[in-house]
Design a protein around this motif. Structure first.
Motif, PDB file in Angstrom:
ATOM      1  N   ASP A  24      14.609 -10.191 -14.355  1.00  0.00           N
ATOM      2  CA  ASP A  24      14.943  -8.696 -15.095  1.00  0.00           C
ATOM      3  C   ASP A  24      14.121  -9.139 -16.551  1.00  0.00           C
ATOM      4  O   ASP A  24      14.440 -10.328 -17.612  1.00  0.00           O
ATOM      5  CB  ASP A  24      15.642  -7.801 -15.262  1.00  0.00           C
ATOM      6  CG  ASP A  24      15.873  -6.861 -14.260  1.00  0.00           C
ATOM      7  OD1 ASP A  24      14.925  -7.035 -13.060  1.00  0.00           O
ATOM      8  OD2 ASP A  24      16.650  -5.689 -14.415  1.00  0.00           O
ATOM      9  N   ASP A  67      11.257   5.077 -12.918  1.00  0.00           N
ATOM     10  CA  ASP A  67      12.154   3.671 -12.091  1.00  0.00           C
ATOM     11  C   ASP A  67      13.786   4.273 -11.429  1.00  0.00           C
ATOM     12  O   ASP A  67      13.644   5.493 -11.147  1.00  0.00           O
ATOM     13  CB  ASP A  67      12.310   2.796 -13.219  1.00  0.00           C
ATOM     14  CG  ASP A  67      12.929   1.293 -12.569  1.00  0.00           C
ATOM     15  OD1 ASP A  67      13.948   0.724 -12.598  1.00  0.00           O
ATOM     16  OD2 ASP A  67      11.735   0.236 -12.709  1.00  0.00           O
ATOM     17  N   ASP A  68      14.392   3.835 -11.678  1.00  0.00           N
ATOM     18  CA  ASP A  68      15.512   4.397 -11.107  1.00  0.00           C
ATOM     19  C   ASP A  68      16.507   5.443 -11.972  1.00  0.00           C
ATOM     20  O   ASP A  68      16.582   5.848 -12.708  1.00  0.00           O
ATOM     21  CB  ASP A  68      16.856   2.512 -10.867  1.00  0.00           C
ATOM     22  CG  ASP A  68      17.898   2.963 -10.009  1.00  0.00           C
ATOM     23  OD1 ASP A  68      18.562   3.872  -9.232  1.00  0.00           O
ATOM     24  OD2 ASP A  68      18.747   1.807  -9.806  1.00  0.00           O
ATOM     25  N   TRP A 104      12.150   2.631 -16.905  1.00  0.00           N
ATOM     26  CA  TRP A 104      12.959   1.459 -17.623  1.00  0.00           C
ATOM     27  C   TRP A 104      13.869   1.241 -18.328  1.00  0.00           C
ATOM     28  O   TRP A 104      14.322   1.111 -19.361  1.00  0.00           O
ATOM     29  CB  TRP A 104      12.762   0.821 -16.333  1.00  0.00           C
ATOM     30  CG  TRP A 104      14.280   0.009 -16.483  1.00  0.00           C
ATOM     31  CD1 TRP A 104      15.225  -1.624 -16.362  1.00  0.00           C
ATOM     32  CD2 TRP A 104      16.010   0.386 -15.159  1.00  0.00           C
ATOM     33  NE1 TRP A 104      16.156  -1.680 -16.496  1.00  0.00           N
ATOM     34  CE2 TRP A 104      16.952  -0.008 -16.101  1.00  0.00           C
ATOM     35  CE3 TRP A 104      16.534   1.932 -14.971  1.00  0.00           C
ATOM     36  CZ2 TRP A 104      17.891  -0.764 -15.572  1.00  0.00           C
ATOM     37  CZ3 TRP A 104      17.703   2.057 -15.022  1.00  0.00           C
ATOM     38  CH2 TRP A 104      18.657   0.774 -14.689  1.00  0.00           C
ATOM     39  N   ARG A 148       7.238  -9.127  -7.514  1.00  0.00           N
ATOM     40  CA  ARG A 148       8.136  -9.226  -9.158  1.00  0.00           C
ATOM     41  C   ARG A 148       8.212 -11.276  -9.269  1.00  0.00           C
ATOM     42  O   ARG A 148       8.681 -11.296  -7.950  1.00  0.00           O
ATOM     43  CB  ARG A 148       9.424  -8.849  -9.523  1.00  0.00           C
ATOM     44  CG  ARG A 148       9.109  -7.791  -9.938  1.00  0.00           C
ATOM     45  CD  ARG A 148       9.483  -8.012 -11.403  1.00  0.00           C
ATOM     46  NE  ARG A 148      10.421  -8.438 -12.268  1.00  0.00           N
ATOM     47  CZ  ARG A 148      11.670  -7.544 -11.689  1.00  0.00           C
ATOM     48  NH1 ARG A 148      11.837  -5.908 -12.090  1.00  0.00           N
ATOM     49  NH2 ARG A 148      12.418  -8.569 -12.721  1.00  0.00           N
ATOM     50  N   LYS A 185       7.640   1.209  -6.412  1.00  0.00           N
ATOM     51  CA  LYS A 185       8.545  -0.213  -6.716  1.00  0.00           C
ATOM     52  C   LYS A 185       9.817  -0.260  -5.768  1.00  0.00           C
ATOM     53  O   LYS A 185      10.895   0.841  -5.658  1.00  0.00           O
ATOM     54  CB  LYS A 185       9.189  -0.158  -8.281  1.00  0.00           C
ATOM     55  CG  LYS A 185       9.763  -1.043  -8.221  1.00  0.00           C
ATOM     56  CD  LYS A 185      10.032  -0.949 -10.052  1.00  0.00           C
ATOM     57  CE  LYS A 185      11.368  -1.925 -10.526  1.00  0.00           C
ATOM     58  NZ  LYS A 185      11.558  -1.725 -11.878  1.00  0.00           N
ATOM     59  N   TYR A 245      10.760   5.129  -7.479  1.00  0.00           N
ATOM     60  CA  TYR A 245      11.631   3.568  -7.584  1.00  0.00           C
ATOM     61  C   TYR A 245      12.150   3.794  -6.453  1.00  0.00           C
ATOM     62  O   TYR A 245      13.019   4.847  -6.096  1.00  0.00           O
ATOM     63  CB  TYR A 245      12.175   3.665  -9.010  1.00  0.00           C
ATOM     64  CG  TYR A 245      13.542   2.502  -8.714  1.00  0.00           C
ATOM     65  CD1 TYR A 245      12.817   0.998  -9.365  1.00  0.00           C
ATOM     66  CD2 TYR A 245      14.489   2.708  -7.817  1.00  0.00           C
ATOM     67  CE1 TYR A 245      13.568   0.225  -8.576  1.00  0.00           C
ATOM     68  CE2 TYR A 245      15.573   1.764  -8.505  1.00  0.00           C
ATOM     69  CZ  TYR A 245      15.389   0.882  -8.428  1.00  0.00           C
ATOM     70  OH  TYR A 245      16.759  -0.473  -8.334  1.00  0.00           O
ATOM     71  N   CYS A 253      19.486  -0.518  -7.070  1.00  0.00           N
ATOM     72  CA  CYS A 253      20.813  -1.363  -8.471  1.00  0.00           C
ATOM     73  C   CYS A 253      21.386  -0.247  -9.315  1.00  0.00           C
ATOM     74  O   CYS A 253      22.766  -0.770  -9.651  1.00  0.00           O
ATOM     75  CB  CYS A 253      20.043  -2.236  -9.535  1.00  0.00           C
ATOM     76  SG  CYS A 253      18.570  -3.728  -8.379  1.00  0.00           S
ATOM     77  N   ALA A 254      21.030   0.783  -9.606  1.00  0.00           N
ATOM     78  CA  ALA A 254      21.901   1.269 -10.781  1.00  0.00           C
ATOM     79  C   ALA A 254      23.168   2.515  -9.475  1.00  0.00           C
ATOM     80  O   ALA A 254      23.881   3.303  -9.883  1.00  0.00           O
ATOM     81  CB  ALA A 254      20.879   1.838 -11.634  1.00  0.00           C
ATOM     82  N   ASP A 265      13.244  -2.352  -4.796  1.00  0.00           N
ATOM     83  CA  ASP A 265      14.380  -2.686  -5.252  1.00  0.00           C
ATOM     84  C   ASP A 265      15.166  -3.438  -4.740  1.00  0.00           C
ATOM     85  O   ASP A 265      15.820  -2.769  -3.563  1.00  0.00           O
ATOM     86  CB  ASP A 265      14.009  -2.102  -6.919  1.00  0.00           C
ATOM     87  CG  ASP A 265      14.781  -3.237  -7.465  1.00  0.00           C
ATOM     88  OD1 ASP A 265      15.434  -4.216  -7.356  1.00  0.00           O
ATOM     89  OD2 ASP A 265      15.067  -3.007  -8.821  1.00  0.00           O
TER      90      ASP A 265
END
Ligand code: GLA
Length: 405
Positions: free
Chosen positions: A226, A81-82, A46, A222, A154, A120, A128-129, A156
């Protein structure tokens, strides 16, 4: 970062206990002891590639992790990641998008390099994306990851925040219970696969996640929003970690977010200080830089074995800020075998020549001159009481004292 507000301590304690009680002991043991006995180390797509990451980028990065010696220094997880996700078919099975033509083949490639693959998703309908999330497909997705050979997830929160607000309007305690249940659901689905999969919670440190994540199988969580590749972000995150020390330990770690070492316009001192403090905090060390174009001085930071050994210390106790003098902070971390790591961090804008900082050993519980190793120069150093220490802006002194007295 999405804000959902915070809840009372009583509610937190209730939710934590309720879920701990409903989680089978065997499952807790498996999830918290089988993996992540030291903070996970690897690389994540990411912070450099963001939504542009492709299968080729992951393969190239895996190649570089081996070629640069990072794998041998401990970086084993290669985490996508995403933005890898495609559509679900009529049976609900999730497919990859065109950037990732064959995830099983990619996992095999990463494994063939002696590395592990991370992926992810999130508990909401969308990531998120804006890609497909795992809502109502948790078991199916966990099985899919395991069939590919995924070793790390991960997870999210993202759009699930909207679901929580819709399902329990104006009821923060009920929203928190929904969030915990959503993370618990995926944790159970992962454990049911029988494959050891590191489970990383990403919900930005809301609702004292450190109090309830370990009981439902979180290996890391987390603690903040970010990270960004600038000193303001990095130092703000460092300061936010105070008070979280007791929640971290083998199998379950505070995660102040991934590394920005080598990204943005960080100075060499800032890169060094960032890496030093993540090691002191027993943080997961997930590099996030452009590995094929990594500068030698960045490689030297990321592969400093002495600093990595602080992060990976078997005692698993994260550092505390012992005192600050002006803009200079002093942190210590207890290490296995009675050793100690000491950091002096100049968080100010100036070099401390006109107002020199003097180290107060007594405040660290130390008596008289200490012999240690400066882990950035490799040289033996003596720390004497009241000694002046001059550092450029945002630089650190990191000393390991084998036998503190
Ligand atoms: C959130 C997370 C980031 C990253 C992006 C991906 O912002 O906190 O670490 O995973 O989503 O969309």
């Amino acid at each position: 970062m999405r804000s959902l507000g915070s809840l009372s301590v009583a509610v937190l304690a209730f939710a934590s206990l309720a879920f701990a009680a409903s989680t089978p002991a065997a499952a807790q043991t498996q999830s918290t002891s089988a993996v992540a006995q030291t903070p996970p180390m690897g690389w994540n797509s990411w912070n450099f590639f963001f939504g542009k990451v492709t299968d080729k980028d992951i393969r190239d990065s895996a190649d570089q992790i081996v070629a640069t010696g990072m794998r041998d220094a401990g970086y084993v997880y290669v985490n996508i990641d995403d933005t890898w996700e495609g559509d679900r078919d009529a049976s609900g099975v999730l497919h990859t998008n065109a950037k990732f033509p064959d995830m099983k083949a990619l996992a095999d490639y990463v494994h063939s390099k002696g590395l592990k693959l991370g992926i992810y998703s999130g508990p909401g309908p969308k990531t998120c994306a804006g890609y497909a999330g795992s809502l109502d497909h948790e078991v199916q997705d966990a099985q899919l990851y395991a069939s590919w050979g995924v070793d790390y997830l991960k997870y999210d929160l993202c759009s699930y925040g909207t679901n929580m607000a819709t399902l329990a309007p104006n009821d923060k305690a009920a929203q928190m219970r929904l969030m915990i249940a959503a993370y618990d659901k995926m944790g159970k689905a992962l454990r049911a696969t029988g494959r050891p999969i590191v489970y990383s919670f990403c919900q930005y440190g809301m609702d004292a996640v450190w109090e309830w994540a370990p009981a439902i199988g979180g290996n890391l969580w987390r603690t903040t929003g970010d990270v960004q590749p600038n000193w303001g972000s990095i130092y703000a995150i460092i300061s936010q970690q105070e008070g979280l020390r007791k929640y971290s330990g083998p199998g379950h770690w505070n995660d102040p977010d991934m590394l920005e070492v080598g990204n943005g316009k960080l100075t060499l001192a800032e890169n060094r200080a960032h890496f030093t403090m993540w090691a002191m905090l027993a943080a997961p060390l997930l590099a996030g830089n452009d590995l094929p174009n990594m500068k030698p001085e960045i490689k030297d930071i990321l592969t400093n074995r002495d600093v990595i050994a602080i992060d990976q210390d078997k005692l698993g106790q994260q550092a505390s800020r012992i005192y600050s003098d002006g803009e200079v902070d002093v942190w210590t971390r207890p290490l296995a075998g009675g050793a100690m790591a000491v950091v002096v961090l100049n968080a100010g804008h100036d070099r401390y020549s006109t107002h020199p900082f003097h180290l107060d050993l007594a405040k660290l519980g130390l008596h008289g001159t200490q012999t240690g190793k400066d882990l950035w120069t490799g040289k033996t150093v003596e720390l004497t009481d009241n000694m002046p220490i001059e550092l450029v802006s945002h630089d650190v002194l990191l000393v390991r004292i084998a036998a503190p007295k």
